[in-house]
Design a protein around this motif. Structure first.
Motif, PDB file in Angstrom:
ATOM      1  N   PHE A 145      54.536  41.228  56.221  1.00  0.00           N
ATOM      2  CA  PHE A 145      54.221  42.763  55.248  1.00  0.00           C
ATOM      3  C   PHE A 145      53.955  41.814  54.238  1.00  0.00           C
ATOM      4  O   PHE A 145      54.622  40.874  53.045  1.00  0.00           O
ATOM      5  CB  PHE A 145      56.007  43.309  55.625  1.00  0.00           C
ATOM      6  CG  PHE A 145      56.606  43.592  56.619  1.00  0.00           C
ATOM      7  CD1 PHE A 145      56.194  44.413  56.442  1.00  0.00           C
ATOM      8  CD2 PHE A 145      56.104  42.712  57.954  1.00  0.00           C
ATOM      9  CE1 PHE A 145      57.048  45.789  57.501  1.00  0.00           C
ATOM     10  CE2 PHE A 145      56.919  43.406  59.364  1.00  0.00           C
ATOM     11  CZ  PHE A 145      57.374  44.282  58.634  1.00  0.00           C
ATOM     12  N   LEU A 146      53.154  42.518  53.371  1.00  0.00           N
ATOM     13  CA  LEU A 146      52.726  42.549  52.007  1.00  0.00           C
ATOM     14  C   LEU A 146      52.815  43.182  51.005  1.00  0.00           C
ATOM     15  O   LEU A 146      52.261  44.501  50.725  1.00  0.00           O
ATOM     16  CB  LEU A 146      51.086  42.252  51.803  1.00  0.00           C
ATOM     17  CG  LEU A 146      50.082  41.712  50.090  1.00  0.00           C
ATOM     18  CD1 LEU A 146      49.068  41.200  50.820  1.00  0.00           C
ATOM     19  CD2 LEU A 146      50.207  42.651  49.756  1.00  0.00           C
ATOM     20  N   HIS A 147      54.042  43.302  49.832  1.00  0.00           N
ATOM     21  CA  HIS A 147      54.504  43.935  49.619  1.00  0.00           C
ATOM     22  C   HIS A 147      53.776  43.776  47.684  1.00  0.00           C
ATOM     23  O   HIS A 147      53.343  43.133  46.943  1.00  0.00           O
ATOM     24  CB  HIS A 147      55.779  42.932  48.834  1.00  0.00           C
ATOM     25  CG  HIS A 147      56.407  43.938  47.890  1.00  0.00           C
ATOM     26  ND1 HIS A 147      58.147  44.495  48.562  1.00  0.00           N
ATOM     27  CD2 HIS A 147      56.339  45.284  47.200  1.00  0.00           C
ATOM     28  CE1 HIS A 147      59.006  45.887  47.861  1.00  0.00           C
ATOM     29  NE2 HIS A 147      57.438  45.891  46.725  1.00  0.00           N
ATOM     30  N   CYS A 148      53.597  44.933  46.955  1.00  0.00           N
ATOM     31  CA  CYS A 148      52.547  45.325  46.572  1.00  0.00           C
ATOM     32  C   CYS A 148      52.514  46.948  45.882  1.00  0.00           C
ATOM     33  O   CYS A 148      53.300  47.450  45.938  1.00  0.00           O
ATOM     34  CB  CYS A 148      51.021  45.387  46.843  1.00  0.00           C
ATOM     35  SG  CYS A 148      50.005  46.264  47.428  1.00  0.00           S
ATOM     36  N   ASP A 149      50.967  47.228  44.478  1.00  0.00           N
ATOM     37  CA  ASP A 149      52.085  48.581  43.718  1.00  0.00           C
ATOM     38  C   ASP A 149      50.046  49.076  43.514  1.00  0.00           C
ATOM     39  O   ASP A 149      49.196  48.438  44.597  1.00  0.00           O
ATOM     40  CB  ASP A 149      52.714  48.447  42.893  1.00  0.00           C
ATOM     41  CG  ASP A 149      51.826  47.866  41.359  1.00  0.00           C
ATOM     42  OD1 ASP A 149      50.883  46.865  41.417  1.00  0.00           O
ATOM     43  OD2 ASP A 149      52.625  47.286  40.462  1.00  0.00           O
ATOM     44  N   TRP A 150      49.806  50.021  42.984  1.00  0.00           N
ATOM     45  CA  TRP A 150      49.200  50.584  42.378  1.00  0.00           C
ATOM     46  C   TRP A 150      47.887  49.250  41.810  1.00  0.00           C
ATOM     47  O   TRP A 150      46.906  50.020  41.610  1.00  0.00           O
ATOM     48  CB  TRP A 150      48.997  51.899  41.963  1.00  0.00           C
ATOM     49  CG  TRP A 150      49.626  51.001  40.566  1.00  0.00           C
ATOM     50  CD1 TRP A 150      51.123  51.365  40.283  1.00  0.00           C
ATOM     51  CD2 TRP A 150      48.820  51.277  39.195  1.00  0.00           C
ATOM     52  NE1 TRP A 150      51.358  50.821  38.911  1.00  0.00           N
ATOM     53  CE2 TRP A 150      50.327  50.802  38.373  1.00  0.00           C
ATOM     54  CE3 TRP A 150      48.035  51.083  38.651  1.00  0.00           C
ATOM     55  CZ2 TRP A 150      49.512  50.703  36.893  1.00  0.00           C
ATOM     56  CZ3 TRP A 150      47.477  51.397  37.322  1.00  0.00           C
ATOM     57  CH2 TRP A 150      48.431  51.043  36.444  1.00  0.00           C
ATOM     58  N   HIS A 151      48.322  48.443  41.493  1.00  0.00           N
ATOM     59  CA  HIS A 151      47.479  47.533  40.468  1.00  0.00           C
ATOM     60  C   HIS A 151      46.361  47.313  40.929  1.00  0.00           C
ATOM     61  O   HIS A 151      44.943  47.198  41.293  1.00  0.00           O
ATOM     62  CB  HIS A 151      47.920  46.623  39.337  1.00  0.00           C
ATOM     63  CG  HIS A 151      49.520  46.516  38.484  1.00  0.00           C
ATOM     64  ND1 HIS A 151      50.478  46.971  38.516  1.00  0.00           N
ATOM     65  CD2 HIS A 151      48.921  46.833  37.230  1.00  0.00           C
ATOM     66  CE1 HIS A 151      50.651  47.673  37.321  1.00  0.00           C
ATOM     67  NE2 HIS A 151      49.725  47.956  36.488  1.00  0.00           N
ATOM     68  N   ARG A 152      46.506  46.402  42.544  1.00  0.00           N
ATOM     69  CA  ARG A 152      45.606  46.377  43.306  1.00  0.00           C
ATOM     70  C   ARG A 152      45.577  46.360  44.898  1.00  0.00           C
ATOM     71  O   ARG A 152      45.404  45.397  45.792  1.00  0.00           O
ATOM     72  CB  ARG A 152      45.563  44.119  43.447  1.00  0.00           C
ATOM     73  CG  ARG A 152      45.593  44.143  41.962  1.00  0.00           C
ATOM     74  CD  ARG A 152      43.806  44.158  41.568  1.00  0.00           C
ATOM     75  NE  ARG A 152      42.832  43.702  40.562  1.00  0.00           N
ATOM     76  CZ  ARG A 152      42.846  44.659  39.466  1.00  0.00           C
ATOM     77  NH1 ARG A 152      43.258  46.305  40.019  1.00  0.00           N
ATOM     78  NH2 ARG A 152      42.470  43.814  38.527  1.00  0.00           N
ATOM     79  N   SER A 153      46.962  47.734  45.215  1.00  0.00           N
ATOM     80  CA  SER A 153      46.794  47.659  46.817  1.00  0.00           C
ATOM     81  C   SER A 153      46.066  48.009  47.546  1.00  0.00           C
ATOM     82  O   SER A 153      45.285  47.424  48.487  1.00  0.00           O
ATOM     83  CB  SER A 153      47.992  48.563  46.707  1.00  0.00           C
ATOM     84  OG  SER A 153      47.402  50.308  46.112  1.00  0.00           O
ATOM     85  N   HIS A 154      44.785  48.570  46.945  1.00  0.00           N
ATOM     86  CA  HIS A 154      43.417  48.973  47.868  1.00  0.00           C
ATOM     87  C   HIS A 154      42.194  47.636  48.350  1.00  0.00           C
ATOM     88  O   HIS A 154      42.158  47.825  48.744  1.00  0.00           O
ATOM     89  CB  HIS A 154      42.146  50.253  46.627  1.00  0.00           C
ATOM     90  CG  HIS A 154      42.295  49.684  45.208  1.00  0.00           C
ATOM     91  ND1 HIS A 154      43.332  49.822  44.783  1.00  0.00           N
ATOM     92  CD2 HIS A 154      41.345  49.498  44.228  1.00  0.00           C
ATOM     93  CE1 HIS A 154      43.543  48.986  43.004  1.00  0.00           C
ATOM     94  NE2 HIS A 154      41.599  49.206  42.861  1.00  0.00           N
ATOM     95  N   TYR A 155      43.074  46.936  47.017  1.00  0.00           N
ATOM     96  CA  TYR A 155      41.798  46.108  47.231  1.00  0.00           C
ATOM     97  C   TYR A 155      41.858  44.788  48.348  1.00  0.00           C
ATOM     98  O   TYR A 155      41.431  44.589  48.843  1.00  0.00           O
ATOM     99  CB  TYR A 155      40.757  45.062  45.975  1.00  0.00           C
ATOM    100  CG  TYR A 155      41.063  45.653  44.839  1.00  0.00           C
ATOM    101  CD1 TYR A 155      39.626  46.211  45.390  1.00  0.00           C
ATOM    102  CD2 TYR A 155      40.747  45.594  43.869  1.00  0.00           C
ATOM    103  CE1 TYR A 155      38.665  47.097  44.120  1.00  0.00           C
ATOM    104  CE2 TYR A 155      40.460  46.058  42.607  1.00  0.00           C
ATOM    105  CZ  TYR A 155      39.845  46.559  42.746  1.00  0.00           C
ATOM    106  OH  TYR A 155      37.798  48.083  42.017  1.00  0.00           O
ATOM    107  N   LEU A 156      43.498  44.952  47.982  1.00  0.00           N
ATOM    108  CA  LEU A 156      44.446  44.086  49.064  1.00  0.00           C
ATOM    109  C   LEU A 156      44.304  44.468  50.986  1.00  0.00           C
ATOM    110  O   LEU A 156      43.953  44.021  51.556  1.00  0.00           O
ATOM    111  CB  LEU A 156      46.131  44.383  48.735  1.00  0.00           C
ATOM    112  CG  LEU A 156      46.057  43.178  47.940  1.00  0.00           C
ATOM    113  CD1 LEU A 156      47.720  43.002  47.144  1.00  0.00           C
ATOM    114  CD2 LEU A 156      46.240  41.688  47.784  1.00  0.00           C
TER     115      LEU A 156
END
Length: 619
Positions: A145-156
């Motif tokens: 499970f990788l937790h992220c937000d809008w900053h780099r979610s599309h790249y991740l």
């Protein structure tokens, strides 16, 4: 090195299954990693019956995971990570002195934990390499499970597809934080009040345990519209059951006959598990400022969020849960409470101290509960010990690199690895000259040798923002020398930190006055005084230390090993008071005789350490 030795110290990395979908400058797959030694520094508690000890590592997680490859490759059931988001923000931890507060706001300071500012390509490569290692460490039935937000979610998402394969994508979970600040609309766009959690498996045979939310009274009244003596219920269509099953339902009173004579099955609200959780999570709020769970650690996530993830993806205490950006230790704390094995790491020493204290307290509570259980109680299985390791001899290199690290953090330089340059600042490549000497013409020559070793197009692409040298003084003619070397006309600057001061605080280690007395069959350790120059300087009290009327206000924890073996601290005494309490300062220990070594570790509220070994002499 022989081939056998190489096999023991190098691990080939399996080629990722997904087709490359995202490209960036300097992208390179991780083909192999080197084994790094780990130093066992501390152990809390005794191993479980099966010999397992949970593990907490201080170090760069790429090196930590490389170390784990030898023993844990293909063995970790669940990885949850809350990595840097590239949020372009500095994250600071609010730190308070213990006990009574000083006058005004002087008792509260903010300590910078890390800067989440990256050059785009460096961030992507950073995550790419680490995700490849995480895939290697996952068991075949394991998930991440990788937790992220809008900053780099599309790249991740693209990188995760490449590393784990798009066929192994399971869910994009939307977690609505429900924080008051997020609920406010922004001036020129919609408010941002959710994070993304990507869930990927290593293979098609992954673990999944459905989770449910209890029905609310409102939901029951709306959806379970019928009622009898057993409670409120609804009915559902029966799909061709056997005669035996129908008879069982009839005897149990679960059959309902419609006005048209059709049989339906009763479903009672109190007998159902609840609402099946989907990929929109709105029922878990971010940690409130007044919550007992809050540790004032930046980016801390609520335990309820991580608990749900662990319950979804693990089955039993034998399962290993890992978090390689553990921060305040939420993942490890929840895993400890749920009786799971765990492995955690962080490069921030303050995070290691915070996590160690947090888990230690949980273990004490678990042991207390166990002691209160009767023989008829089944009890909850838990692992009563964890160890703290350093990877790549951080304790040896810490002081040598300290000045450079402080200066880089002070100026906001984002470190880079495996490069001639030390980091990036606003797109500029930064070189920090050794700070115990002045910058020489040779240092400048080395910088331009590195730049001119590239082709013309690469120089333009790489150094168009410029190059910055940080130094503590320089030779008088070094600037003119740099102008003559700069034949490619890139922006170039030398900044002298001695004339460009920004309240630089170079660390001085804490000091303490500790006495050892023998009293009958006991040894008494008394901490008479503790002095933390770094902390007092941040409080602006270095020249007026008497403002602190009790040294215990500066101390977060005291750990004592009564039989120190010279290598591993095993603290039998852990004086870790609550937020408003202070340490004792006087401790009684069993006396075992001449030559007994007693190790004392004092940690202040900035996570600075003092360590001393006391030896019992002959009477």
């Amino acid at each position: 090195m022989t081939q056998d030795e190489k096999q023991l110290t190098m691990f080939d990395i399996e080629e990722v299954p997904g087709r490359p979908m995202l490209h960036w400058l300097g992208k390179r797959p991780l083909r192999a990693v080197k084994y790094y030694e780990a130093q066992l520094k501390e152990q809390y508690g005794e191993p479980a019956e099966d010999g397992w000890v949970n593990r907490l590592y201080w170090g760069d997680n790429l090196q930590v995971m490389s170390h784990l490859m030898k023993e844990f490759r293909g063995k970790i059931k669940l990885i949850y990570i809350d990595p840097p988001f590239d949020s372009k923000a500095d994250y600071r931890k609010r730190i308070k002195l213990k006990g009574r507060e000083l006058e005004g706001d002087i008792s509260v300071i903010e300590e910078k934990q890390y800067t989440d500012i990256w050059a785009n390509d460096l961030y992507l490569q950073f995550m790419y390499e680490r995700l490849q290692l995480m895939r290697e460490l996952l068991a075949e039935e394991g998930t991440i499970f990788l937790h992220c937000d809008w900053h780099r979610s599309h790249y991740l998402r693209c990188i995760l597809d490449e590393v784990f394969g798009s066929d192994n994508f399971l869910n994009e979970i939307v977690w609505r934080r429900q924080t008051p600040s997020g609920m406010k609309a922004l001036a020129n766009k919609l408010g941002q009040d959710h994070d993304i959690i990507y869930w990927y498996s290593k293979s098609s045979s992954y673990t999944y345990n459905p989770q449910y939310l209890p029905f609310t009274d409102e939901y029951i009244m709306k959806n379970f519209t019928m009622e009898d003596e057993r409670g409120r219920y609804k009915t559902c269509e029966i799909q061709e059951p056997s005669e035996e099953t129908l008879n069982e339902w009839k005897e149990a009173g679960l059959l309902y006959v419609t006005s048209g004579g059709k049989l339906r099955l009763k479903q009672y609200a109190h007998e159902m598990k609840g609402l099946l959780i989907d990929d929109i999570w709105t029922d878990i709020s971010a940690i409130a400022s007044n919550s007992a769970e809050r540790l004032d650690f930046p980016t801390q996530k609520p335990e309820a969020l991580v608990e749900r993830i662990i319950r979804i993806a693990t089955d039993s205490p034998a399962d290993i849960v890992a978090d390689f950006f553990c921060g305040s230790g939420t993942t490890l704390a929840v895993a400890q409470k749920l009786g799971r094995r765990w492995i955690g790491s962080d490069i921030n020493l303050g995070a290691i101290h915070t996590t160690a204290r947090r888990v230690s307290q949980i273990i004490k509570e678990q042991q207390k509960e166990t002691q209160q259980q009767t023989l008829l109680d089944e009890g909850k299985k838990f692992y009563p010990a964890f160890a703290v390791y350093n990877v790549n001899h951080y304790d040896i290199f810490k002081n040598a690199l300290e000045a450079k690290e402080i200066v880089m953090k002070l100026y906001g330089v984002e470190p880079v690895k495996r490069s001639f340059f030390d980091g990036l600042l606003d797109g500029k490549w930064v070189k920090v000259v050794e700070l115990n000497r002045v910058c020489s013409k040779e240092d400048v020559q080395a910088v331009f040798d590195e730049i001119l070793s590239k082709g013309e197009k690469e120089i333009e692409a790489t150094y168009r923002r410029g190059v910055l040298i940080l130094c503590s003084g320089h030779e008088y003619d070094v600037l003119d020398y740099a102008k003559r070397l700069n034949v490619v006309n890139i922006p170039f600057e030398i900044r002298d930190i001695l004339t460009d001061r920004k309240d630089i605080i170079f660390k001085r280690p804490p000091e303490a006055d500790i006495a050892l007395k023998l009293d009958g069959g006991k040894a008494v350790v008394e901490i008479r005084q503790f002095y933390s120059p770094m902390l007092l300087q941040k409080l602006q009290l270095e020249d007026d230390p008497e403002e602190i009327d009790d040294w215990r206000q500066l101390v977060e924890a005291v750990l004592i090993d009564p039989n120190y073996d010279g290598e591993v601290l095993r603290p039998a005494i852990q004086d870790i008071p609550g937020k408003k309490d202070i340490v004792s300062g006087v401790y009684e220990l069993p006396l075992t005789g001449p030559g007994q070594k007693i190790a004392v570790k004092i940690v202040d509220v900035l996570s600075e350490e003092y360590f001393e070994v006391l030896e019992v002499g002959a009477r």
